[in-house]
Scaffold this active site. Structure first.
Site, PDB file in Angstrom:
ATOM      1  N   ASP A 279      -6.294  -7.138   3.310  1.00 59.37           N
ATOM      2  CA  ASP A 279      -5.815  -5.707   3.302  1.00 59.37           C
ATOM      3  C   ASP A 279      -6.230  -5.148   4.699  1.00 59.37           C
ATOM      4  OD1 ASP A 279      -6.882  -2.715   1.783  1.00 59.37           O
ATOM      5  OD2 ASP A 279      -5.107  -3.168   2.814  1.00 59.37           O
TER       6      ASP A 279
ATOM      7  N   MET B 267     -12.223   3.891  -1.347  1.00 52.40           N
ATOM      8  CA  MET B 267     -12.923   3.978   0.005  1.00 52.40           C
ATOM      9  C   MET B 267     -13.744   5.110  -0.143  1.00 52.40           C
ATOM     10  SD  MET B 267     -10.055   2.377   2.293  1.00 52.40           S
ATOM     11  CE  MET B 267      -8.732   2.616   1.306  1.00 52.40           C
TER      12      MET B 267
ATOM     13  N   MET C 182     -11.301  -6.937   4.025  1.00 54.58           N
ATOM     14  CA  MET C 182     -10.641  -5.945   4.675  1.00 54.58           C
ATOM     15  C   MET C 182     -10.266  -6.626   6.177  1.00 54.58           C
ATOM     16  SD  MET C 182     -10.103  -3.074   3.164  1.00 54.58           S
ATOM     17  CE  MET C 182      -9.345  -2.202   4.364  1.00 54.58           C
TER      18      MET C 182
ATOM     19  N   ASP D 203      -4.558   3.562  -1.950  1.00 46.03           N
ATOM     20  CA  ASP D 203      -5.771   3.787  -1.133  1.00 46.03           C
ATOM     21  C   ASP D 203      -6.474   5.116  -1.298  1.00 46.03           C
ATOM     22  OD1 ASP D 203      -4.024   1.837   1.200  1.00 46.03           O
ATOM     23  OD2 ASP D 203      -5.921   1.404   0.397  1.00 46.03           O
TER      24      ASP D 203
ATOM     25  N   MET E 220      -9.170   7.790  -0.449  1.00 44.82           N
ATOM     26  CA  MET E 220     -10.159   8.029   0.791  1.00 44.82           C
ATOM     27  C   MET E 220     -10.839   9.203   0.747  1.00 44.82           C
ATOM     28  SD  MET E 220      -8.275   6.368   4.194  1.00 44.82           S
ATOM     29  CE  MET E 220      -7.085   4.920   3.891  1.00 44.82           C
TER      30      MET E 220
ATOM     31  N   HIS F   6      -7.880   1.156  -4.417  1.00 45.10           N
ATOM     32  CA  HIS F   6      -8.951   0.594  -3.559  1.00 45.10           C
ATOM     33  C   HIS F   6      -9.775   1.823  -3.327  1.00 45.10           C
ATOM     34  CE1 HIS F   6      -9.674  -0.559   0.819  1.00 45.10           C
ATOM     35  NE2 HIS F   6     -10.651  -0.760   0.360  1.00 45.10           N
TER      36      HIS F   6
ATOM     37  N   SER G   8       0.841  -1.080   0.117  1.00 48.68           N
ATOM     38  CA  SER G   8      -0.076  -0.019  -0.080  1.00 48.68           C
ATOM     39  C   SER G   8       0.770   1.371  -0.082  1.00 48.68           C
ATOM     40  CB  SER G   8      -1.014   0.033   1.127  1.00 48.68           C
ATOM     41  OG  SER G   8      -1.527   1.380   1.184  1.00 48.68           O
TER      42      SER G   8
ATOM     43  N   HIS H 219      -0.649  -0.982  -4.369  1.00 46.29           N
ATOM     44  CA  HIS H 219      -2.203  -1.078  -3.893  1.00 46.29           C
ATOM     45  C   HIS H 219      -2.259   0.580  -3.573  1.00 46.29           C
ATOM     46  CE1 HIS H 219      -5.637  -2.271  -1.633  1.00 46.29           C
ATOM     47  NE2 HIS H 219      -5.445  -1.229  -0.766  1.00 46.29           N
TER      48      HIS H 219
HETATM   49  C1  DX5 Z   1      -7.160   0.634   5.112  1.00 46.10           C
HETATM   50  C2  DX5 Z   1      -6.341   0.495   3.806  1.00 46.10           C
HETATM   51  C3  DX5 Z   1      -5.070  -0.285   3.859  1.00 46.10           C
HETATM   52  C4  DX5 Z   1      -3.793   0.005   4.572  1.00 46.10           C
HETATM   53  C5  DX5 Z   1      -2.717  -0.989   4.730  1.00 46.10           C
HETATM   54  O1  DX5 Z   1      -7.960   1.559   5.036  1.00 46.10           O
HETATM   55  O2  DX5 Z   1      -7.037   0.121   2.878  1.00 46.10           O
HETATM   56  O3  DX5 Z   1      -4.679  -0.469   2.404  1.00 46.10           O
HETATM   57  O4  DX5 Z   1      -3.464   1.237   4.109  1.00 46.10           O
HETATM   58  O5  DX5 Z   1      -1.784  -0.325   5.747  1.00 46.10           O
HETATM   59  P1  DX5 Z   1      -1.393  -1.502   6.664  1.00 46.10           P
HETATM   60  O6  DX5 Z   1      -0.700  -2.637   6.155  1.00 46.10           O
HETATM   61  O7  DX5 Z   1      -0.272  -0.833   7.307  1.00 46.10           O
HETATM   62  O8  DX5 Z   1      -2.205  -1.830   7.477  1.00 46.10           O
HETATM   63 ZN    ZN Z   2      -6.351  -0.465   0.960  1.00 47.02          ZN
END
Ligand code: DX5
Ligand code: ZN
Length: 216
Positions: free
Chosen positions: A175, A70, A139, A37, A39, A68, A10, A35
């Site tokens: 994840d 979110m 998740m 993220d 948000m 991803h 990530s 990956h």
């Molecule tokens: C959380 C993300 C994950 C996170 C993973 O909402 O979707 O991808 O960044 O980071 P670690 O591996 O540190 O939990």
């Molecule tokens: Zn993620």
């Protein structure tokens, strides 16, 4: 080493003050999938980055980019994240009122269609869509932040989804909180892709950490 294992770091856990250097380091460590993220501050209580950064990463990297989302109303942004270079687009079943339509839309737009579930979402929700998706992202933390603790109860969901797959070709990723201490039990469930943020970028030697995670 199991030959179907993939580590997808990530990028949220990377040093954003020097993305170019980080991506070169990651690729030199043998990583072929990243990956990203996304948000929006609504679906999750945090805001990260959008298509502009995805485009920059796409220009810097040869990796397969799994985006991803979110975010609320994910389909409003499919076009922008695909144009920016996403190869797999993952949206949350909890944020979509038309899961079937969204999966079909993604495939029509030429990318792999992914669906993600929060830790408290019953994997049975996937049943109507098993032949429409290319990727399921389980998740193992509540979405919103990197560096959280792995939720062991989610191992049952991983096993359930491996069973639901029943030979279909879609990939299963996990994840959140995946690191050298937790990855062994995760891979035992039969999943394919482990997302690692802090568990990967926290290492000084990324090549060694990549190998350790693959061989755990
Ligand atoms: C959380 C993300 C994950 C996170 C993973 O909402 O979707 O991808 O960044 O980071 P670690 O591996 O540190 O939990
Ligand atoms: Zn993620």
């Amino acid at each position: 080493m199991q030959n179907n294992r993939i580590i997808s770091p990530s990028i949220l856990a990377a040093d954003f003050t020097n993305l170019k250097r980080e991506i070169k380091r990651v690729e030199a460590a043998g990583i072929t999938r990243l990956h990203l993220d996304i948000m929006d501050g609504r679906f999750v209580p945090n805001i990260t980055f959008g298509p502009v950064i995805v485009k920059a990463i796409d220009e810097l990297s040869e990796c397969h980019l799994e985006c991803h989302l979110m975010i609320e109303d994910p389909s409003d942004y499919f076009d922008q994240f695909i144009k920016a270079g996403s190869d797999t687009v993952i949206f949350h079943c909890e944020a979509s009122s038309d899961i079937e339509g969204n999966l079909q839309r993604l495939r029509k737009m030429g990318v792999r269609a992914g669906l993600s579930l929060k830790p408290d979402t019953d994997p049975e929700v996937l049943t109507p869509y098993l032949d429409l998706l290319d990727y399921v992202l389980v998740m193992s933390v509540y979405p919103g932040f990197g560096g959280q603790a792995f939720i062991p109860e989610t191992l049952a969901s991983m096993r359930k989804i491996v069973t639901l797959r029943a030979g279909r070709p879609f990939l299963i990723g996990v994840d959140g909180g995946v690191n050298l201490r937790t990855i062994r039990q995760v891979y035992k469930t039969g999943i394919d892709i482990a997302i690692a943020g802090s568990g990967f970028f926290g290492a000084d030697n990324l090549t060694q950490r990549h190998r350790e995670l693959l061989n755990a």
